[in-house]
Design a protein around this motif. Structure first.
Motif, PDB file in Angstrom:
ATOM      1  N   GLY A  12       0.821  -1.210   0.000  1.00  0.00           N
ATOM      2  CA  GLY A  12       0.000   0.000   0.000  1.00  0.00           C
ATOM      3  C   GLY A  12       0.853   1.257   0.000  1.00  0.00           C
ATOM      4  O   GLY A  12       0.496   2.262  -0.638  1.00  0.00           O
ATOM      5  N   LYS A  13       1.982   1.212   0.687  1.00  0.00           N
ATOM      6  CA  LYS A  13       2.911   2.353   0.695  1.00  0.00           C
ATOM      7  C   LYS A  13       3.434   2.601  -0.717  1.00  0.00           C
ATOM      8  O   LYS A  13       3.582   3.752  -1.143  1.00  0.00           O
ATOM      9  N   SER A  14       3.680   1.534  -1.442  1.00  0.00           N
ATOM     10  CA  SER A  14       4.122   1.654  -2.831  1.00  0.00           C
ATOM     11  C   SER A  14       3.009   2.235  -3.705  1.00  0.00           C
ATOM     12  O   SER A  14       3.254   3.101  -4.549  1.00  0.00           O
ATOM     13  N   VAL A  15       1.784   1.772  -3.496  1.00  0.00           N
ATOM     14  CA  VAL A  15       0.632   2.288  -4.246  1.00  0.00           C
ATOM     15  C   VAL A  15       0.459   3.784  -3.954  1.00  0.00           C
ATOM     16  O   VAL A  15       0.114   4.576  -4.839  1.00  0.00           O
ATOM     17  N   PHE A  16       0.737   4.178  -2.709  1.00  0.00           N
ATOM     18  CA  PHE A  16       0.565   5.569  -2.288  1.00  0.00           C
ATOM     19  C   PHE A  16       1.452   6.541  -3.061  1.00  0.00           C
ATOM     20  O   PHE A  16       1.141   7.733  -3.153  1.00  0.00           O
ATOM     21  N   LYS A  17       2.531   6.077  -3.644  1.00  0.00           N
ATOM     22  CA  LYS A  17       3.443   6.969  -4.376  1.00  0.00           C
ATOM     23  C   LYS A  17       2.696   7.802  -5.405  1.00  0.00           C
ATOM     24  O   LYS A  17       3.012   8.977  -5.602  1.00  0.00           O
ATOM     25  N   ALA A  18       1.682   7.238  -6.047  1.00  0.00           N
ATOM     26  CA  ALA A  18       0.887   8.004  -7.007  1.00  0.00           C
ATOM     27  C   ALA A  18       0.049   9.075  -6.298  1.00  0.00           C
ATOM     28  O   ALA A  18      -0.186  10.152  -6.845  1.00  0.00           O
ATOM     29  N   CYS A  19      -0.371   8.802  -5.083  1.00  0.00           N
ATOM     30  CA  CYS A  19      -1.178   9.748  -4.297  1.00  0.00           C
ATOM     31  C   CYS A  19      -0.328  10.895  -3.764  1.00  0.00           C
ATOM     32  O   CYS A  19      -0.826  12.001  -3.530  1.00  0.00           O
ATOM     33  N   ALA A  20       0.969  10.605  -3.538  1.00  0.00           N
ATOM     34  CA  ALA A  20       1.877  11.567  -2.917  1.00  0.00           C
ATOM     35  C   ALA A  20       2.089  12.811  -3.770  1.00  0.00           C
ATOM     36  O   ALA A  20       2.586  13.818  -3.268  1.00  0.00           O
ATOM     37  N   VAL A  21       1.696  12.757  -5.015  1.00  0.00           N
ATOM     38  CA  VAL A  21       1.771  13.942  -5.863  1.00  0.00           C
ATOM     39  C   VAL A  21       0.892  15.047  -5.282  1.00  0.00           C
ATOM     40  O   VAL A  21       1.249  16.219  -5.313  1.00  0.00           O
ATOM     41  N   CYS A  22      -0.233  14.663  -4.683  1.00  0.00           N
ATOM     42  CA  CYS A  22      -1.194  15.631  -4.147  1.00  0.00           C
ATOM     43  C   CYS A  22      -1.362  15.585  -2.632  1.00  0.00           C
ATOM     44  O   CYS A  22      -1.828  16.555  -2.035  1.00  0.00           O
ATOM     45  N   HIS A  23      -1.067  14.451  -2.004  1.00  0.00           N
ATOM     46  CA  HIS A  23      -1.340  14.254  -0.584  1.00  0.00           C
ATOM     47  C   HIS A  23      -0.066  13.960   0.202  1.00  0.00           C
ATOM     48  O   HIS A  23       0.773  13.177  -0.245  1.00  0.00           O
ATOM     49  N   ALA A  24       0.030  14.542   1.399  1.00  0.00           N
ATOM     50  CA  ALA A  24       1.121  14.251   2.326  1.00  0.00           C
ATOM     51  C   ALA A  24       0.679  13.179   3.311  1.00  0.00           C
ATOM     52  O   ALA A  24      -0.518  12.992   3.544  1.00  0.00           O
ATOM     53  N   THR A  25       1.646  12.496   3.897  1.00  0.00           N
ATOM     54  CA  THR A  25       1.345  11.465   4.889  1.00  0.00           C
ATOM     55  C   THR A  25       1.234  12.049   6.296  1.00  0.00           C
ATOM     56  O   THR A  25       0.927  11.331   7.236  1.00  0.00           O
ATOM     57  N   ASP A  26       1.479  13.339   6.419  1.00  0.00           N
ATOM     58  CA  ASP A  26       1.293  14.018   7.705  1.00  0.00           C
ATOM     59  C   ASP A  26       0.090  14.947   7.576  1.00  0.00           C
ATOM     60  O   ASP A  26      -0.762  14.737   6.717  1.00  0.00           O
ATOM     61  N   SER A  27       0.022  15.980   8.381  1.00  0.00           N
ATOM     62  CA  SER A  27      -1.148  16.861   8.339  1.00  0.00           C
ATOM     63  C   SER A  27      -0.988  18.029   7.369  1.00  0.00           C
ATOM     64  O   SER A  27      -1.876  18.871   7.264  1.00  0.00           O
ATOM     65  N   ALA A  28       0.126  18.070   6.638  1.00  0.00           N
ATOM     66  CA  ALA A  28       0.354  19.163   5.686  1.00  0.00           C
ATOM     67  C   ALA A  28      -0.594  19.051   4.500  1.00  0.00           C
ATOM     68  O   ALA A  28      -0.772  17.974   3.926  1.00  0.00           O
ATOM     69  N   ASN A  29      -1.187  20.169   4.148  1.00  0.00           N
ATOM     70  CA  ASN A  29      -2.060  20.206   2.977  1.00  0.00           C
ATOM     71  C   ASN A  29      -1.245  20.564   1.747  1.00  0.00           C
ATOM     72  O   ASN A  29      -0.343  21.402   1.801  1.00  0.00           O
ATOM     73  N   ARG A  30      -1.567  19.921   0.666  1.00  0.00           N
ATOM     74  CA  ARG A  30      -0.967  20.208  -0.644  1.00  0.00           C
ATOM     75  C   ARG A  30      -2.138  20.493  -1.572  1.00  0.00           C
ATOM     76  O   ARG A  30      -3.070  21.177  -1.182  1.00  0.00           O
ATOM     77  N   VAL A  31      -2.105  19.942  -2.759  1.00  0.00           N
ATOM     78  CA  VAL A  31      -3.251  20.040  -3.657  1.00  0.00           C
ATOM     79  C   VAL A  31      -4.448  19.366  -2.991  1.00  0.00           C
ATOM     80  O   VAL A  31      -5.574  19.812  -3.094  1.00  0.00           O
ATOM     81  N   GLY A  32      -4.178  18.277  -2.266  1.00  0.00           N
ATOM     82  CA  GLY A  32      -5.177  17.570  -1.473  1.00  0.00           C
ATOM     83  C   GLY A  32      -4.819  17.679  -0.002  1.00  0.00           C
ATOM     84  O   GLY A  32      -3.705  18.069   0.347  1.00  0.00           O
ATOM     85  N   PRO A  33      -5.740  17.321   0.865  1.00  0.00           N
ATOM     86  CA  PRO A  33      -5.462  17.420   2.309  1.00  0.00           C
ATOM     87  C   PRO A  33      -4.453  16.379   2.774  1.00  0.00           C
ATOM     88  O   PRO A  33      -4.312  15.318   2.169  1.00  0.00           O
TER      89      PRO A  33
END
Length: 125
Positions: free
Chosen positions: A32-53
Motif C-alpha cells: 500500500g505504501k508503494s501504491v501511495f506513491k501516485a497519491c503523494a503527488v497531491c497528498h502528504a502522509t502528515d497533516s500538511a495540505n498540498r493540492v489535497g489534504p
C-alpha cells in the motif's frame, strides 16, 4: 429441505465473511505504501495540505474536516467518516462516492491495490 437451507446459509455466511475480510485493512500495508506513491503527488502522509489534504489520521476522521484545507461543498456536506468501506468506495470512484468532489483522480480500479492502500493509510496516525 432443511439440510439444504442450512448448507445454503452456511455458504452465504462464508461468502459474506470473505467480502468483509477484503473490505477491511489489508495484510500488505508495505505494498500500500508503494501504491501511495501516485497519491503523494497531491497528498502528504502528515497533516500538511498540498493540492489535497494531508492524510495523517484519516481513519476515523470526518470527511472535509482537515484544518485549513478548502474542500468542495460536496465533501464538506457528505457526512462521511473515513473507514475501510468509505475509503474503498471513494478510492474506487471519487466522483461516484462524492458527486461534486474537487478530487480529479479517476479512481483506483484494482481491489487489492485499494485494500493495501487503505491498510497503509491506517498506519498514518
Amino acid at each position: 429441505m432443511e439440510k439444504t437451507r442450512k448448507i445454503g446459509a452456511f455458504i452465504t455466511v462464508v461468502m459474506f465473511a470473505g467480502l468483509v475480510a477484503r473490505a477491511g485493512y489489508a495484510q500488505d500495508a508495505e505494498h500500500g505504501k508503494s501504491v501511495f506513491k501516485a497519491c503523494a503527488v497531491c497528498h502528504a502522509t502528515d497533516s500538511a495540505n498540498r493540492v489535497g489534504p494531508g492524510l495523517e489520521g484519516i481513519i476515523g476522521r470526518k470527511a472535509g474536516a482537515a484544518a485549513d484545507f478548502r474542500y468542495s461543498n460536496a465533501m464538506k456536506n457528505s457526512a462521511i467518516v473515513w473507514d475501510a468501506a468509505s475509503l474503498n468506495a471513494f478510492l474506487e470512484s471519487p466522483r461516484k462516492a462524492v458527486p461534486g468532489t474537487k478530487m480529479a483522480y479517476g479512481g483506483l480500479k484494482d481491489p487489492t491495490d485499494r485494500a493495501d492502500l487503505i491498510g497503509y493509510l491506517a498506519t498514518l496516525k
